[in-house]
Design a protein around this motif. Structure first.
Motif, PDB file in Angstrom:
ATOM      1  N   LYS A  29       0.303  -1.705 -29.080  1.00 11.24           N
ATOM      2  CA  LYS A  29      -0.645  -0.711 -28.569  1.00 11.24           C
ATOM      3  C   LYS A  29      -0.137   0.715 -28.840  1.00 11.24           C
ATOM      4  CE  LYS A  29      -3.526  -1.531 -24.759  1.00 11.24           C
ATOM      5  NZ  LYS A  29      -3.722  -1.786 -23.332  1.00 11.24           N
ATOM      6  N   ILE A  30       1.158   0.927 -28.615  1.00 16.35           N
ATOM      7  CA  ILE A  30       1.753   2.240 -28.875  1.00 16.35           C
ATOM      8  C   ILE A  30       1.695   2.545 -30.364  1.00 16.35           C
ATOM      9  CG2 ILE A  30       3.879   3.601 -28.780  1.00 16.35           C
ATOM     10  CD1 ILE A  30       4.644   1.900 -26.289  1.00 16.35           C
ATOM     11  N   ALA A  31       1.996   1.542 -31.187  1.00 22.20           N
ATOM     12  CA  ALA A  31       1.986   1.728 -32.644  1.00 22.20           C
ATOM     13  C   ALA A  31       0.603   2.130 -33.147  1.00 22.20           C
ATOM     14  CB  ALA A  31       2.452   0.444 -33.333  1.00 22.20           C
ATOM     15  N   ILE A  32      -0.416   1.460 -32.656  1.00 23.82           N
ATOM     16  CA  ILE A  32      -1.788   1.791 -33.073  1.00 23.82           C
ATOM     17  C   ILE A  32      -2.121   3.226 -32.686  1.00 23.82           C
ATOM     18  CG2 ILE A  32      -4.223   1.286 -32.632  1.00 23.82           C
ATOM     19  CD1 ILE A  32      -3.342  -1.711 -32.398  1.00 23.82           C
ATOM     20  N   ALA A  33      -1.782   3.610 -31.457  1.00 21.53           N
ATOM     21  CA  ALA A  33      -2.082   4.961 -30.980  1.00 21.53           C
ATOM     22  C   ALA A  33      -1.327   6.032 -31.769  1.00 21.53           C
ATOM     23  CB  ALA A  33      -1.759   5.081 -29.495  1.00 21.53           C
TER      24      ALA A  33
END
Length: 66
Positions: A29-33
């Motif tokens: 989720k952090i990577a996508i953001a």
């Protein structure tokens, strides 16, 4: 070395901010953001850990200690 972009090019502050916005953040989720990979996020958080505020739990209303 990690494949793809250089981890030093990832905004550490953005990773930390995204991490702190969620109660149970996932690396994906952090990577996508942040526009990077989960591996990069894990590497950044290993190298630059985030201090998450510690939640304290007080006594419940009406609670009487024994």
């Amino acid at each position: 070395m990690l494949p793809g972009r250089d981890p030093d090019d990832v905004d550490i502050a953005a990773v930390h901010q995204t991490f702190l916005q969620e109660k149970w953040p996932s690396a994906k989720k952090i990577a996508i953001a942040c526009g990077t990979s989960s591996e990069h996020v894990r590497y950044i958080l290993d190298e630059h850990p985030v201090d998450r505020p510690i939640m304290t739990v007080g006594p419940r209303p009406g609670w009487i200690p024994a």
